[in-house]
Design a protein around this motif. Structure first.
Motif, short mmCIF file in Angstrom:
data_model
loop_
_atom_site.label_atom_id
_atom_site.label_comp_id
_atom_site.label_asym_id
_atom_site.label_seq_id
_atom_site.Cartn_x
_atom_site.Cartn_y
_atom_site.Cartn_z
N ASP A 250 -3.23 -24.69 -1.79
CA ASP A 250 -2.17 -23.71 -1.57
C ASP A 250 -0.70 -24.03 -1.52
O ASP A 250 -0.08 -23.24 -2.18
N ASP A 278 -6.46 -22.43 2.28
CA ASP A 278 -6.03 -21.49 3.23
C ASP A 278 -5.40 -22.14 4.58
O ASP A 278 -5.45 -21.90 5.66
N ALA A 282 -0.56 -18.97 3.61
CA ALA A 282 -1.34 -18.32 2.42
C ALA A 282 -1.96 -16.72 3.05
O ALA A 282 -1.98 -15.79 2.20
N THR A 291 -7.73 -17.73 -1.96
CA THR A 291 -7.94 -19.17 -1.67
C THR A 291 -9.38 -19.58 -1.11
O THR A 291 -10.26 -18.67 -1.31
#
Length: 340
Positions: A250, A278, A282, A291
């Motif tokens: 991410d 995550d 995010a 994600t």
């Protein structure tokens, strides 16, 4: 304690509390094994006498320092920062202090040399390569250890995500949305997390018959924003740019989104973007990144609890302890059906 005043002994504490000296020792070393009423009497006596336990002497007797070394990934990775906090808090609740080292702040060999030369009860490590020559030194030290998020090829004790499945989940999601021209930005292939995530992604694309152009796959230093920016710019500046870009973390995806928007791309109308991990950012209302959730706190906490069990049993596992967590796709607003 005033100057010239004799140091209070545990024997005096025991006398005031009306318990044995052994009970005072148990309160110091294993408080959960003492009845609450007795524990409170001992603690009250300690307070009245201004008793300060000799931690150095205790560590020599018990051969325990209640100190854990945490060797984490880069500070630029939001996942590493978040898991570090949860691990430190969990260890503190169990009576352990943590020395934290971040990848990039020093050479890994120097970090390990420092850790192994100090008296630590255990090692938690997320910064390790597949082929890690320093792994033998960790084993030889006899110090309990657990790897998490990454693992060496030779195995050992670890808690990781099923990274191949994570890669497959992201690829399948984009394929289901009609994307065939998908780019992939990865970290170094000598790190298990990056290698396995790309392997899963590539497998899913090949099974679906989607062409994976080698020029659409970029390997960068994941801790370098500049390299992620350059890779994104090159991908989106192609004559036929991808309709979707997958980033192996991410943290990289957020950088890629910034570059894409600065080039005039709309997300997800012009290009879909997905990451993995995550991290907290995010889910930010202004970002909403698609994600793969891998229970970022759970992984670190499971690893810490595994290490605590090994340390408190004062023994290394006869066979490696290995836990592989299942990932979960989290669909948000940065991915959409491919425009025809």
């Amino acid at each position: 304690m005033h100057k010239g005043q004799a140091m209070v002994s545990s024997k005096e504490v025991a006398r005031l509390a009306g318990v044995s000296q052994a009970t005072v020792s148990r309160v110091l070393n294993n408080p959960t094994g003492v009845r609450q009423e007795t524990r409170e009497k001992v603690l009250k006596a300690m307070e009245q006498l201004h008793y300060k336990p000799n931690l150095i002497a205790r560590s020599l007797i018990t051969k325990s320092t209640k100190l854990v070394a945490l060797i984490s990934g880069s500070l630029s990775n939001g996942y590493c920062v978040e898991t570090t906090d949860s691990i430190v808090q969990l260890l503190m609740r169990h009576g352990y202090k943590t020395i934290v080292f971040f990848e990039g702040t020093a050479n890994l060999k120097d970090i390990l040399d420092s850790v192994l030369s100090n008296r630590v009860d255990g090692i938690l490590m997320s910064s390790i390569k597949l082929e890690e020559p320093l792994f033998d030194g960790i084993l030889a030290s006899g110090i309990p250890y657990v790897f998490f998020n990454r693992r060496p090829r030779t195995g050992g004790n670890y808690v990781v995500l099923d990274n191949e499945l994570a890669g497959r989940l992201i690829a399948q999601h984009l394929l289901d949305l009609g994307h065939e021209r998908v780019a992939y930005v990865s970290g170094p292939a000598n790190i298990s997390t990056f290698l396995e995530r790309f392997t899963g992604f590539k497998t899913a694309m090949e099974v679906a018959g989607a062409v994976l152009d080698s020029e659409m796959v970029m390997e960068v230093d994941a801790s370098s924003p500049e390299e992620v920016e350059k890779a994104t710019w090159k991908l989106l500046n192609r004559d036929t740019p991808p309709s979707a870009v997958v980033y192996a973390t991410d943290a990289m995806a957020l950088i890629g989104m910034d570059v894409a928007m600065s080039m005039g791309y709309r997300i997800p109308e012009d290009v879909s973007v997905a990451g993995m991990d995550d991290i907290k950012m995010a889910a930010h209302a202004a970002i909403q990144l698609t994600t793969v959730r891998h229970h970022r706190f759970t992984m670190g906490e499971i690893a810490a609890e595994m290490l605590i069990d090994m340390m408190e049993k004062c023994e290394l596992a006869q066979s490696p302890r290995q836990i592989v967590l299942k990932p979960e796709l989290v669909v948000r607003k940065t991915t959409a059906r491919r425009r025809l």
